[in-house]
Design an enzyme around this catalytic site. Structure first.
Site, PDB file in Angstrom:
ATOM      1  N   GLU A 193       0.793  -1.229   0.000  1.00 25.44           N
ATOM      2  CA  GLU A 193       0.000   0.000   0.000  1.00 25.44           C
ATOM      3  C   GLU A 193       0.828   1.284   0.000  1.00 25.44           C
ATOM      4  O   GLU A 193       0.384   2.295  -0.528  1.00 25.44           O
ATOM      5  CB  GLU A 193      -0.935   0.000   1.224  1.00 25.44           C
ATOM      6  CG  GLU A 193      -2.005  -1.071   1.181  1.00 25.44           C
ATOM      7  CD  GLU A 193      -3.010  -0.862   0.061  1.00 25.44           C
ATOM      8  OE1 GLU A 193      -3.280   0.309  -0.285  1.00 25.44           O
ATOM      9  OE2 GLU A 193      -3.519  -1.865  -0.475  1.00 25.44           O
ATOM     10  N   SER A 473     -50.590 -25.948  38.529  1.00 23.61           N
ATOM     11  CA  SER A 473     -50.246 -26.453  39.860  1.00 23.61           C
ATOM     12  C   SER A 473     -48.829 -26.103  40.293  1.00 23.61           C
ATOM     13  O   SER A 473     -48.462 -26.356  41.447  1.00 23.61           O
ATOM     14  CB  SER A 473     -50.413 -27.977  39.889  1.00 23.61           C
ATOM     15  OG  SER A 473     -51.765 -28.330  39.674  1.00 23.61           O
TER      16      SER A 473
END
Length: 803
Positions: A193, A473
Site C-alpha cells: 500500500e 399447579s
C-alpha cells in the site's frame, strides 16, 4: 465637425494615467490575494482543528463486549473431557498435535495441554500461560503449570464473548496496539500500500501524477496514488465522493495529520480504521476484528498466508470477499506473496509453500450481535438500571455475565430434542409446539441459560421473559408453604378435606372444581395433597390460611406480576412469566432465602477499570424450617407423585425436587424444580393457546429432565435447620408409627408442632387394610394426579438425604 467629447474619447491615456491604473490594479490584486490567502489560512485552520480534535479525542465509538462467566479449573472439578473440548471450541482454540502459541491446545486420551491467551478479568490481568491437566472418571485429577511442572490450585480460562452492543452507525472494531500486530502483516501492508510511508510527509506528488497518467491512458481507474495517511484521512474524516474538493481536503488534512502526529500513531490508527468486510448491517473495521470475523482467531494467532489475505483485502474488501469470491481472494493473496518475493522480503521457496495453502476462512460467519438473543435481552434490561443506552453503544465497555455456554448448549438441545420427540410420539404437526427454558444456580441466583423459543437464535418474542401464561399447579407450593409457616396448626401429616366442593361465583353461578383424576379422596395428609396435586384439598387449604396470605407468600417468593386473591389462584390461575417462576423456585431451593436473579457480574471500562460490580444480595423470604418441610414434599413429588417419571429419566444418583403444572384444557405444560446446585423452569405450549394434550409430566418435565441429565450438577441435599425432628409416619393413615415398623416413611417436623398420635405397627397395618383404594396405580401411571395405594415411598434413606 467633431465635438469636444468625441475628441476626449479618442485620446490615448498618458503614461502618468497608465501608472495610476496599474497601481490601482496591483493594489486590488494584492488585496484579493491577501483576502484569498486569509480565507485559505482560515480554511486550513478549520481543517486543522477538525484533524486534531477528532484524532486526540475519542477516535471511535466502540461497542460493548458481553462475556460469559470465566471457567474455573481446579483439581476435583467434575468435568468430562468432551465438555472441556466444547469450552475450548467456544473460545476458538485450535486443536493441534503440539502446542506452540496462545489459542492452541492438545488432547491425548484426557490429558490436555492448553496455551491460554492473556485476558483482563475484572479483578486482574492474567498473562498467557501454558497449563496441563488430566481428566479421569469425569473429574480433573491433575492441574499444573506445563512449563514449570508445578501444581496449580486454580486457573481461569478466559470467558467466551457472547454478544456485542453496537454504536448506532453499526461500525464494529476490535482495537489493537501497533506492538500487537504481527510483523509479517506490517511488512506486507507497507509493501503493497505505501512503500515510502516512513519517508513522505502525508502525500506523494509523483505518485499522484503517475497514477493520473496511468488512469488517463487506461480510460478508467487502474492505479491509486494515495498514501496510507491519505487513506486514513478519507476513511476517518471524509466521505467517499470523488470530487476535486474532497481530494484537495484529503491532501491538506494528510499533511496536517503528519505535522501533528508521528508515523507509528498514524499507522496504528490506520490498522484499526480500515474497512475489511460486512456482516449484514455491521461494518467490519480494523485488522483485529477482521481476524476474528474471517478466521475466528486473534490476529496474533494467524499464520502468514492468512495475514497476507487480509492485507490483500485492503484494496477492496467487498470485491475480494473470501466467502463470496474465494478464487478472486486467493489470486489477490498470492499477488501479495509474489510482490513480497519480488521486493526481496520473502524467500521464494517459502512463498511457493504459502501459495499452495487454502485461504482458510471459516465457512460460517460468526454472529455479529449475539447467538444468544434471549440471554442478551435479560442483560440489557438489567444494564438499563445503571447505564444509558448510548454509553452501552459507544464506550467500549466489557460486561461480564453469569452465562454458562455449556449449560446453554444443553438447554437448547434439550428443548429442541424433546419438542420434536413429543410431536412425533403424539402425532402432532411438526413445529406446532413451542417452549421456554431458564436455568440458574441455587445458591447465588445466577442465570446460566435462557432459551426463549424453539429457534434459540431468533431475536424476536422472548417467551422466557415476556410470555405470561397460567402456571397451573406449579403455584401450589406457595399455598402449602403458607400453611407450613404456621407449625402450631400445620405439618406434613395434617389432614386436608378433599371431598366435593361447590362455591358460589359473584354472578350466582356455581364453581365445582375437580381433581385431575375426577375422584374425591375424602381426607388426605397435607403432603399427599401436594405430592399428588389434589386440587380440591389445595383450594380448601388456601381458604383456611387466607387467600390474602397466599398472595403475600407468592410475592415474597419472587413473583412480581399482580396476583388476585381468588380461590382459583390455588390452582395456578395467575399468569406468570417463566423468569418470575424461576425466582420463586430459586427462593424455595435456597431454603427460603431469596437472591434476586442476576445476569451480570461486573462492568469494566476500556482501561480495565471496574466501573461496577453486581454483588450477591440475599433476603429471607420464608421460614427456613417450613421451606425444609416443603422441600421434603417436593422431593416426594419426584419419587411417587406427579413427577415420578424422573426416577427413570435422571441418573439414579441425582435426587431432585419439583412440581408439575398443567392448565385448563391442557394448554400449558410446566415443570419447576431443582437439584442441589441448579434450579430450572420449563414450559411447553402453543403460541395460538390451543390445547397441546400435554400435562406437566408428559411435556415440560421431559424437557427439564433432559437438561438436568446432561449438565454437571449436584444431587439435592438441603441444609437441615436445627429445630427439625424426624419421625416415621404412615402417610395413608396420617399417623406416626414406631421406628421399627416395616411400613412408613421418615418425615421432618418442626420442633414444638402438635404431632399426630403414634401407633404400633399392628394397629397401623389394621387401619391401612380398612381403607378403600381410591385409584388404581397402574391405570393412572401417566396421570397428573395418580395416587399409589401406599402413599409416598421411601425409608430411612430419605431421612439420610435431608440431614
Amino acid at each position: 465637425m467633431q465635438t469636444k467629447l468625441e475628441c476626449m474619447t479618442r485620446q490615448k491615456p498618458s503614461k502618468k494615467s497608465r501608472s495610476k491604473i496599474w497601481k490601482s490594479l496591483s493594489l486590488l490584486l494584492l488585496i484579493g490575494v491577501s483576502v484569498l490567502g486569509m480565507l485559505a489560512v482560515l480554511y486550513v485552520l478549520r481543517l486543522d482543528a477538525r484533524v486534531t480534535s477528532q484524532f486526540e479525542g475519542r477516535r471511535w465509538e466502540l461497542p460493548a463486549r458481553v462475556y460469559a462467566r470465566p471457567k474455573d479449573l481446579y483439581t476435583g472439578l467434575e468435568m468430562q473431557a468432551k465438555q472441556l473440548s466444547f469450552e475450548l471450541g467456544q473460545l476458538h482454540y485450535a486443536r493441534v498435535p503440539k502446542v506452540q502459541k496462545p489459542g492452541e491446545y492438545s488432547d491425548r486420551l484426557g490429558r490436555f495441554e492448553i496455551y491460554t491467551r492473556g485476558f483482563h478479568f475484572p479483578d486482574e490481568y492474567q498473562d498467557a500461560a501454558r497449563i496441563a491437566l488430566t481428566i479421569d472418571n469425569g473429574a480433573i485429577t491433575r492441574l499444573e503449570d506445563a512449563a514449570e511442572r508445578q501444581p496449580l490450585g486454580l486457573f481461569r480460562l478466559e470467558p467466551v464473548r457472547i454478544a456485542n452492543i453496537y454504536p448506532k452507525q453499526n461500525e464494529d472494531r476490535l482495537l489493537v496496539k501497533l506492538d500487537q500486530v504481527p510483523i509479517p502483516l506490517l511488512t506486507a501492508l507497507l509493501t503493497i500500500e505505501d512503500q515510502s510511508f516512513y519517508q513522505h510527509h502525508g502525500v506523494q506528488p509523483k505518485a499522484i501524477f503517475r497514477a493520473m497518467w496511468a488512469n488517463l491512458r487506461a480510460g478508467h481507474t487502474v492505479q491509486g496514488g494515495s498514501t496510507l495517511t491519505q487513506q486514513l484521512v478519507k476513511n476517518f474524516y471524509l466521505s467517499n465522493e470523488r470530487t476535486l474538493t474532497r481530494k484537495l481536503n484529503e491532501a491538506i488534512m494528510a499533511l496536517l495529520l503528519e505535522w501533528h502526529y508521528d508515523k507509528n500513531e498514524i499507522l496504528e490508527a490506520y490498522l484499526n480504521e480500515i474497512y475489511l468486510g460486512q456482516d449484514g448491517a455491521r461494518a467490519i473495521h480494523g485488522f483485529g476484528l477482521a481476524a476474528q470475523f474471517y478466521f475466528q482467531r486473534d490476529l496474533s494467532e494467524l499464520p502468514p498466508e492468512q495475514l497476507f489475505l487480509l492485507v490483500g483485502m485492503a484494496k477492496g474488501a467487498s470485491y475480494y470477499d473470501p466467502r463470496r469470491f474465494p478464487e478472486r481472494a486467493l489470486e489477490r493473496r498470492n499477488l501479495v506473496i509474489k510482490t513480497l518475493v519480488k521486493e526481496g522480503l520473502l524467500d521464494a521457496d517459502a512463498a511457493a509453500i504459502l501459495e499452495q495453502r487454502p485461504i482458510g476462512v471459516t465457512p460460517k460467519i460468526p454472529s455479529g450481535i449475539t447467538a444468544y438473543p434471549a440471554f442478551l435481552d435479560l442483560v440489557r434490561r438489567q444494564l438499563r438500571r445503571d447505564y444509558r443506552d448510548e454509553d452501552l453503544r459507544s464506550e467500549g465497555l466489557s460486561i461480564f455475565t453469569t452465562f454458562d455456554p455449556l449449560i446453554q448448549h444443553q438447554s437448547e438441545q434439550a428443548l429442541l430434542k424433546q419438542l420434536a420427540k413429543i410431536e412425533k410420539d403424539r402425532g402432532l404437526e411438526p413445529n406446532v409446539l413451542q417452549g421456554a427454558l431458564v436455568v440458574a444456580t441455587v445458591d447465588q441466583g445466577e442465570v446460566l441459560a435462557i432459551v426463549g423459543g424453539r429457534d434459540p437464535r431468533y431475536a424476536g418474542f422472548n417467551r422466557a421473559l415476556d410470555m405470561q401464561r397460567p402456571v397451573g399447579s406449579m403455584i401450589k407450593p406457595a399455598v402449602y408453604l403458607t400453611a407450613l409457616s404456621h407449625p402450631d396448626h400445620y405439618h406434613l401429616l395434617t389432614q386436608l378435606d378433599d371431598s366435593e366442593l361447590v362455591m358460589q361465583e359473584p354472578d350466582g353461578t356455581e364453581w365445582r372444581p375437580k381433581n385431575y383424576d375426577e375422584e374425591f379422596h375424602a381426607h388426605v395428609a397435607l403432603i399427599q395433597g401436594l405430592v399428588y396435586s389434589y386440587n380440591i384439598a389445595t383450594i380448601r387449604l388456601a381458604l383456611e390460611v387466607g387467600l390474602e396470605n397466599v398472595v403475600k407468600m407468592v410475592h415474597q417468593l419472587g413473583i412480581q406480576v399482580p396476583v388476585e386473591p381468588f380461590p382459583s389462584l390455588a390452582l395456578g390461575a395467575a399468569e406468570v412469566p417463566p423468569i418470575e417462576a424461576l425466582q420463586m423456585y430459586q427462593t424455595i431451593s435456597a431454603g427460603g432465602y431469596k437472591t434476586p436473579l442476576r445476569a451480570i457480574l461486573a462492568v469494566v471500562d476500556q482501561q480495565g477499570q471496574t466501573l461496577q460490580r453486581y454483588p450477591l444480595t440475599v433476603e429471607q423470604a420464608a421460614r427456613a424450617d417450613a421451606v425444609f418441610l416443603l422441600t421434603t414434599a417436593l422431593h416426594h413429588v419426584t419419587i411417587s407423585g406427579t413427577a415420578r417419571a424422573l426416577q427413570y429419566l435422571l441418573p439414579k444418583h441425582l435426587s431432585v425436587a419439583g412440581k408439575t403444572g398443567t392448565t385448563n384444557d391442557l394448554r400449558d405444560s410446566w415443570f419447576g424444580g431443582f437439584s442441589g446446585e441448579h434450579v430450572a423452569i420449563a414450559w411447553v405450549g402453543r403460541d395460538d393457546n390451543e390445547s397441546t394434550g400435554l400435562t406437566g409430566s408428559s411435556g415440560a418435565l421431559r424437557v427439564w429432565a433432559e437438561v438436568m441429565a446432561h449438565i454437571p450438577t449436584q444431587p439435592l441435599q438441603p441444609l437441615q435447620p436445627d429445630n427439625i425432628d424426624w419421625a416415621k409416619a404412615d402417610v395413608s393413615t396420617g399417623l406416626l408409627v414406631e421406628p421399627t415398623c416395616n411400613q412408613g416413611v421418615w418425615l421432618p417436623f418442626i420442633r414444638g408442632s402438635q404431632l399426630p398420635q403414634m401407633v404400633s405397627c399392628d394397629v397401623a397395618e389394621t387401619l391401612r387394610s380398612l381403607q378403600t383404594e381410591v385409584a388404581d396405580d397402574s391405570a393412572a401411571s401417566n396421570s397428573e394426579s395418580a395416587k399409589p395405594a401406599s402413599g409416598p415411598r421411601g425409608g430411612s434413606g430419605l431421612r439420610g438425604l435431608f440431614h
